[in-house]
Design a protein around this motif. Structure first.
Motif, PDB file in Angstrom:
ATOM      1  N   VAL A   1      -7.949   8.206  -9.800  1.00 22.80           N
ATOM      2  CA  VAL A   1      -7.315   9.465  -9.409  1.00 22.80           C
ATOM      3  C   VAL A   1      -5.974   9.171  -8.739  1.00 22.80           C
ATOM      4  O   VAL A   1      -5.856   8.247  -7.929  1.00 22.80           O
ATOM      5  CB  VAL A   1      -8.222  10.263  -8.451  1.00 22.80           C
ATOM      6  CG1 VAL A   1      -7.589  11.595  -8.097  1.00 22.80           C
ATOM      7  CG2 VAL A   1      -9.600  10.483  -9.086  1.00 22.80           C
ATOM      8  N   TYR A   2      -4.974   9.975  -9.049  1.00 18.10           N
ATOM      9  CA  TYR A   2      -3.625   9.772  -8.530  1.00 18.10           C
ATOM     10  C   TYR A   2      -3.052  11.118  -8.074  1.00 18.10           C
ATOM     11  O   TYR A   2      -3.313  12.160  -8.688  1.00 18.10           O
ATOM     12  CB  TYR A   2      -2.699   9.208  -9.609  1.00 18.10           C
ATOM     13  CG  TYR A   2      -3.219   7.984 -10.297  1.00 18.10           C
ATOM     14  CD1 TYR A   2      -2.809   6.710  -9.909  1.00 18.10           C
ATOM     15  CD2 TYR A   2      -4.146   8.076 -11.341  1.00 18.10           C
ATOM     16  CE1 TYR A   2      -3.291   5.575 -10.541  1.00 18.10           C
ATOM     17  CE2 TYR A   2      -4.648   6.948 -11.967  1.00 18.10           C
ATOM     18  CZ  TYR A   2      -4.209   5.703 -11.560  1.00 18.10           C
ATOM     19  OH  TYR A   2      -4.697   4.578 -12.185  1.00 18.10           O
ATOM     20  N   ARG A   3      -2.263  11.063  -7.002  1.00 24.29           N
ATOM     21  CA  ARG A   3      -1.439  12.218  -6.652  1.00 24.29           C
ATOM     22  C   ARG A   3      -0.021  11.899  -7.091  1.00 24.29           C
ATOM     23  O   ARG A   3       0.597  10.977  -6.591  1.00 24.29           O
ATOM     24  CB  ARG A   3      -1.469  12.514  -5.157  1.00 24.29           C
ATOM     25  CG  ARG A   3      -0.670  13.791  -4.837  1.00 24.29           C
ATOM     26  CD  ARG A   3      -0.508  14.027  -3.362  1.00 24.29           C
ATOM     27  NE  ARG A   3       0.291  15.216  -3.135  1.00 24.29           N
ATOM     28  CZ  ARG A   3       1.036  15.430  -2.051  1.00 24.29           C
ATOM     29  NH1 ARG A   3       1.066  14.528  -1.081  1.00 24.29           N
ATOM     30  NH2 ARG A   3       1.745  16.539  -1.921  1.00 24.29           N
ATOM     31  N   LEU A   4       0.484  12.702  -8.029  1.00 24.55           N
ATOM     32  CA  LEU A   4       1.790  12.434  -8.596  1.00 24.55           C
ATOM     33  C   LEU A   4       2.906  13.009  -7.744  1.00 24.55           C
ATOM     34  O   LEU A   4       4.076  12.673  -7.935  1.00 24.55           O
ATOM     35  CB  LEU A   4       1.871  12.994 -10.021  1.00 24.55           C
ATOM     36  CG  LEU A   4       0.778  12.495 -10.979  1.00 24.55           C
ATOM     37  CD1 LEU A   4       1.033  13.039 -12.378  1.00 24.55           C
ATOM     38  CD2 LEU A   4       0.730  10.979 -10.999  1.00 24.55           C
ATOM     39  N   GLY A   5       2.551  13.864  -6.800  1.00 26.50           N
ATOM     40  CA  GLY A   5       3.555  14.478  -5.939  1.00 26.50           C
ATOM     41  C   GLY A   5       3.383  15.982  -5.903  1.00 26.50           C
ATOM     42  O   GLY A   5       2.914  16.601  -6.872  1.00 26.50           O
ATOM     43  N   GLY A   6       3.770  16.625  -4.789  1.00 23.97           N
ATOM     44  CA  GLY A   6       3.674  18.074  -4.696  1.00 23.97           C
ATOM     45  C   GLY A   6       2.251  18.546  -4.911  1.00 23.97           C
ATOM     46  O   GLY A   6       1.323  18.138  -4.204  1.00 23.97           O
TER      47      GLY A   6
ATOM     48  N   HIS B   1       0.834  -1.202   0.000  1.00 24.25           N
ATOM     49  CA  HIS B   1       0.000   0.000   0.000  1.00 24.25           C
ATOM     50  C   HIS B   1       0.868   1.252   0.000  1.00 24.25           C
ATOM     51  O   HIS B   1       0.608   2.212  -0.735  1.00 24.25           O
ATOM     52  CB  HIS B   1      -0.924  -0.011   1.219  1.00 24.25           C
ATOM     53  CG  HIS B   1      -1.940   1.099   1.205  1.00 24.25           C
ATOM     54  ND1 HIS B   1      -1.675   2.357   1.688  1.00 24.25           N
ATOM     55  CD2 HIS B   1      -3.220   1.131   0.748  1.00 24.25           C
ATOM     56  CE1 HIS B   1      -2.730   3.117   1.542  1.00 24.25           C
ATOM     57  NE2 HIS B   1      -3.691   2.408   0.967  1.00 24.25           N
ATOM     58  N   LEU B   2       1.916   1.253   0.828  1.00 23.34           N
ATOM     59  CA  LEU B   2       2.811   2.401   0.870  1.00 23.34           C
ATOM     60  C   LEU B   2       3.513   2.605  -0.461  1.00 23.34           C
ATOM     61  O   LEU B   2       3.758   3.737  -0.890  1.00 23.34           O
ATOM     62  CB  LEU B   2       3.850   2.213   1.985  1.00 23.34           C
ATOM     63  CG  LEU B   2       3.339   2.331   3.420  1.00 23.34           C
ATOM     64  CD1 LEU B   2       4.448   1.983   4.402  1.00 23.34           C
ATOM     65  CD2 LEU B   2       2.810   3.733   3.697  1.00 23.34           C
ATOM     66  N   ALA B   3       3.838   1.505  -1.121  1.00 24.05           N
ATOM     67  CA  ALA B   3       4.542   1.601  -2.395  1.00 24.05           C
ATOM     68  C   ALA B   3       3.675   2.195  -3.487  1.00 24.05           C
ATOM     69  O   ALA B   3       4.182   2.845  -4.405  1.00 24.05           O
ATOM     70  CB  ALA B   3       5.038   0.219  -2.820  1.00 24.05           C
ATOM     71  N   TYR B   4       2.368   1.990  -3.387  1.00 22.05           N
ATOM     72  CA  TYR B   4       1.465   2.408  -4.463  1.00 22.05           C
ATOM     73  C   TYR B   4       0.525   3.541  -4.070  1.00 22.05           C
ATOM     74  O   TYR B   4      -0.308   3.944  -4.883  1.00 22.05           O
ATOM     75  CB  TYR B   4       0.635   1.209  -4.937  1.00 22.05           C
ATOM     76  CG  TYR B   4       1.416   0.231  -5.780  1.00 22.05           C
ATOM     77  CD1 TYR B   4       1.475   0.364  -7.161  1.00 22.05           C
ATOM     78  CD2 TYR B   4       2.110  -0.819  -5.187  1.00 22.05           C
ATOM     79  CE1 TYR B   4       2.191  -0.525  -7.939  1.00 22.05           C
ATOM     80  CE2 TYR B   4       2.842  -1.719  -5.958  1.00 22.05           C
ATOM     81  CZ  TYR B   4       2.882  -1.561  -7.336  1.00 22.05           C
ATOM     82  OH  TYR B   4       3.594  -2.447  -8.098  1.00 22.05           O
ATOM     83  N   HIS B   5       0.626   4.044  -2.841  1.00 17.84           N
ATOM     84  CA  HIS B   5      -0.309   5.076  -2.397  1.00 17.84           C
ATOM     85  C   HIS B   5       0.427   6.259  -1.768  1.00 17.84           C
ATOM     86  O   HIS B   5       1.490   6.101  -1.166  1.00 17.84           O
ATOM     87  CB  HIS B   5      -1.319   4.513  -1.393  1.00 17.84           C
ATOM     88  CG  HIS B   5      -2.313   3.577  -2.005  1.00 17.84           C
ATOM     89  ND1 HIS B   5      -2.000   2.257  -2.287  1.00 17.84           N
ATOM     90  CD2 HIS B   5      -3.591   3.765  -2.417  1.00 17.84           C
ATOM     91  CE1 HIS B   5      -3.063   1.676  -2.840  1.00 17.84           C
ATOM     92  NE2 HIS B   5      -4.030   2.563  -2.932  1.00 17.84           N
TER      93      HIS B   5
ATOM     94  N   GLY C   1      -3.910   9.435   0.608  1.00 11.97           N
ATOM     95  CA  GLY C   1      -4.469   8.096   0.450  1.00 11.97           C
ATOM     96  C   GLY C   1      -4.735   7.718  -0.991  1.00 11.97           C
ATOM     97  O   GLY C   1      -5.138   6.580  -1.273  1.00 11.97           O
ATOM     98  N   LEU C   2      -4.525   8.640  -1.925  1.00 11.93           N
ATOM     99  CA  LEU C   2      -4.717   8.326  -3.343  1.00 11.93           C
ATOM    100  C   LEU C   2      -3.563   7.462  -3.852  1.00 11.93           C
ATOM    101  O   LEU C   2      -2.490   7.415  -3.264  1.00 11.93           O
ATOM    102  CB  LEU C   2      -4.768   9.618  -4.169  1.00 11.93           C
ATOM    103  CG  LEU C   2      -5.928  10.571  -3.935  1.00 11.93           C
ATOM    104  CD1 LEU C   2      -5.751  11.817  -4.795  1.00 11.93           C
ATOM    105  CD2 LEU C   2      -7.268   9.914  -4.220  1.00 11.93           C
ATOM    106  N   SER C   3      -3.793   6.814  -4.970  1.00 16.51           N
ATOM    107  CA  SER C   3      -2.696   6.105  -5.636  1.00 16.51           C
ATOM    108  C   SER C   3      -1.620   7.112  -6.030  1.00 16.51           C
ATOM    109  O   SER C   3      -1.916   8.277  -6.322  1.00 16.51           O
ATOM    110  CB  SER C   3      -3.224   5.384  -6.871  1.00 16.51           C
ATOM    111  OG  SER C   3      -4.184   4.402  -6.510  1.00 16.51           O
ATOM    112  N   ASN C   4      -0.358   6.648  -6.040  1.00 13.77           N
ATOM    113  CA  ASN C   4       0.750   7.569  -6.251  1.00 13.77           C
ATOM    114  C   ASN C   4       1.309   7.503  -7.676  1.00 13.77           C
ATOM    115  O   ASN C   4       0.750   6.845  -8.553  1.00 13.77           O
ATOM    116  CB  ASN C   4       1.848   7.326  -5.216  1.00 13.77           C
ATOM    117  CG  ASN C   4       2.437   5.918  -5.324  1.00 13.77           C
ATOM    118  OD1 ASN C   4       2.217   5.201  -6.302  1.00 13.77           O
ATOM    119  ND2 ASN C   4       3.194   5.527  -4.319  1.00 13.77           N
TER     120      ASN C   4
END
Length: 616
Positions: free
Chosen positions: A250-255, A177-181, A186-189
């Motif tokens: 939906v994904y959070r890509l960072g920042g 989960h940490l690797a992909y979120h 809490g969104l996918s990364n």
């Protein structure tokens, strides 16, 4: 313990621990464990179930039972009278139902097992190292009876092995989960996004949509309100994105960057509708750690197969669309088109051109007169940036305007222009030449740094020029920022004039004028161009002039190119104007010559081009 059983249990333990150590998934481990236990306990039917954090049972393995049985009990809540497994999980102790048909804990569930020939059940809870019940291990029997001593030893070993395997599976699940979120939202990364995009491109037969989103003004929120408020804003935007409903990922890509993959958006129109839905969701204000904020995002979009044939190309084109949107349509949406590559390249070239010119002190100010139409007199000037090339050619601002999308360039240009404006104004004052003001256009960047007042005062103080001679021009979009509006109000209190530039081309409405602290409104050239040919434009210009007069706000028409336009503006009462019909932008010495040449400074603006050639 019997020697033979001890050997068998040791072998079982080694087999299961090796499977766990090598990363075998828990479902496979549980299946092997059930089959081996049934071999060691003839006549027993083994099952293993998991219990989730909400207290619901989920079968994991039961190789000797029909699949329909597992499906029937999946999702049942544990309780004091929920068969043997549900009760054992609820109480945290083993439960022996020697005769299912008469055991009160099986009331309501006998029809699930009796038709299968199961008459007794012994279930033991599986616990985590912290003592939390995470599952059950059960033996079913085809006759009413309890477990034998050998079966008790076997079950003790199996429960212990299950506990180890389930703990390992839980840790592995958390790591997965940490690797992909993303931990904040809490969104996918980004990692999950890259995999999903590549996979979807390879297997999706139909076209799908991709949106890249960038939060606007996150840095300002972090700097002015603190990172805890910024984090709260990120979480709120993530929540609103996640509430778009099924059918999108939906994904959070960072920042401050997010992505949305929509398999159902197979053309540009459908994707634009999704983007608008998303923008609409951002409109309501939200509370972030006690601060009221209106979230805003900018979006770029692409459709697979239309705008890219590979995952990398699709992502790059979405980035181009987003980058272009941030520069030209902040707070809005732009769909990719091939011309954006040219626009991005042009922007990059112009950024480098302007930056190099600033480094080499080849940027200078030209000034375009502002005319009192009725008296044909120069009353002010607008400062416009120019670049002198190495070959001596003069480049106007339109040739490097895209270079101002670079915040460093924008800041440096404003500082350079301020110095030259103050110097020129000092010379005009010393000659006694009557100018009301010199205007300079400022961007959002100039207001965001927080030191604008000091910069303006310092530049004019060095040349001994009162700030009342300076007029700053801002567009509607810039002024609608509440922090900018408050700075403008403070600048007016210092004596500066403020002009609302390009009025009618931004997102402001007439209702905002009562809140905007301005001294002048500048009618955009697009309205003047159609003044004589478009009744609607003519009506708008007349209404603006009337409104400005009643509000006691000055008004300036931009881009006057013909005598007919000038005559019409005079007829409808427009007091001030600027444009090529009067004068083109010229250097400060030419402005001084123009002001000296006619009537002791009453420079006549009629046939200005001919006059300029004579006096220059």
């Amino acid at each position: 313990m019997q020697p033979g059983l001890s050997f068998e249990l040791s072998a079982l333990q080694n087999e299961i621990l090796e499977a766990v150590a090598t990363g075998t998934d828990f479902g496979s481990v549980a299946d092997v464990l059930c089959r081996r236990a049934e071999t060691l306990a003839p006549g027993a039917i083994c099952t293993i179930a998991a219990v989730d954090s909400e207290g619901l049972i989920h079968p994991v393995a039961g190789p000797s039972l029909p699949q329909s049985y597992g499906e029937a009990i999946d999702g049942i809540a544990i309780g004091p009278e929920v068969g043997s497994c549900g009760t054992a999980a609820y109480l945290g102790v083993p439960v022996e139902a020697i005769d299912i048909e008469t055991d009160f804990r099986w009331n309501g569930f006998t029809d699930l097992v009796l038709p299968l020939g199961l008459k007794a059940c012994w279930s033991s809870p599986i616990k985590s190292p912290e003592g939390r019940v995470v599952g059950t291990f059960a033996f079913y029997y085809s006759e009413p009876r309890g477990p034998t001593d050998m079966e008790r030893q076997l079950v003790d070993t199996c429960v212990h092995l299950c506990s180890i395997a389930m703990e390992r599976a839980e840790v592995s699940s958390k790591l997965q989960h940490l690797a992909y979120h993303d931990q904040l939202t809490g969104l996918s990364n980004r990692y999950a996004f890259d995999q999903e995009l590549t996979q979807t491109m390879s297997v999706q037969q139909r076209r799908f949509g991709l949106l890249l989103l960038d939060m606007d003004n996150l840095k300002q929120v972090n700097d002015s309100m603190g990172h805890s408020v910024g984090d709260a804003l990120i979480r709120e935007i993530a929540r609103r994105l996640a509430s778009l409903g099924p059918g999108v990922s939906v994904y959070r890509l960072g920042g401050d960057e997010f992505a949305v993959i929509c398999p159902r958006c197979d053309d540009a129109d459908h994707l634009a509708m999704l983007a608008q839905r998303l923008l609409d969701r951002m409109e309501p204000a939200c509370e972030c750690d006690g601060n009221t904020i209106v979230p805003q995002v900018t979006i770029g979009g692409v459709v697979s197969k239309m705008d890219g044939i590979s995952a990398n190309e699709l992502r790059q084109n979405a980035d181009l669309a987003l980058y272009h949107a941030k520069s030209t349509a902040r707070g809005g949406y732009i769909h990719f088109h091939p011309g954006l590559r040219t626009a991005i390249q042009c922007r990059t070239e112009q950024t480098a051109l302007l930056g190099k010119a600033l480094d080499e002190n080849r940027v200078f100010a030209h000034f375009q007169p502002v005319i009192c139409i009725r008296r044909a007199k120069i009353v002010g000037v607008e400062a416009l940036a120019r670049i002198r090339t190495d070959e001596g050619e003069i480049i106007s601002a339109g040739a490097f305007s895209m270079g101002l999308t670079d915040s460093k360039n924008a800041f440096r240009l404003a500082s350079c222009m301020l110095e030259q404006i103050a110097s020129a104004m000092r010379g005009w004052i010393d000659e006694g030449l009557g100018l009301r003001h010199v205007a300079l256009n400022l961007s959002t960047v100039d207001f965001q740094r927080g030191d604008l007042e000091e910069r303006l005062q310092a530049a004019f103080r060095r040349h001994g020029v009162p700030l009342s001679y300076l007029q700053i021009e801002v567009t509607e979009n810039v002024l609608m920022d509440q922090s900018v509006a408050s700075q403008v109000a403070r600048l007016r209190a210092l004596g500066l004039q403020v002009a609302l530039d390009d009025f009618g081309t931004g997102f402001a409405s007439l209702s905002h004028l009562k809140d905007f602290p301005v001294d002048y409104i500048k009618i955009d050239k697009s309205f003047v161009d159609s003044l004589l040919t478009d009744m609607a434009c003519g009506a708008i210009v007349e209404a603006l002039i009337s409104m400005a007069r009643k509000m006691q706000v000055g008004i300036i028409a931009e881009g006057i190119e013909t005598a007919e336009q000038a005559e019409r503006l005079l007829e409808i009462g427009c007091p001030l104007a600027q444009g090529y019909h009067y004068f083109r932008p010229v250097d400060s010495e030419t402005i001084a010559t123009l002001l000296r040449s006619v009537d002791g400074g009453k420079s006549r603006a009629v046939n200005g081009e001919a006059q300029l050639r004579t006096t220059a």
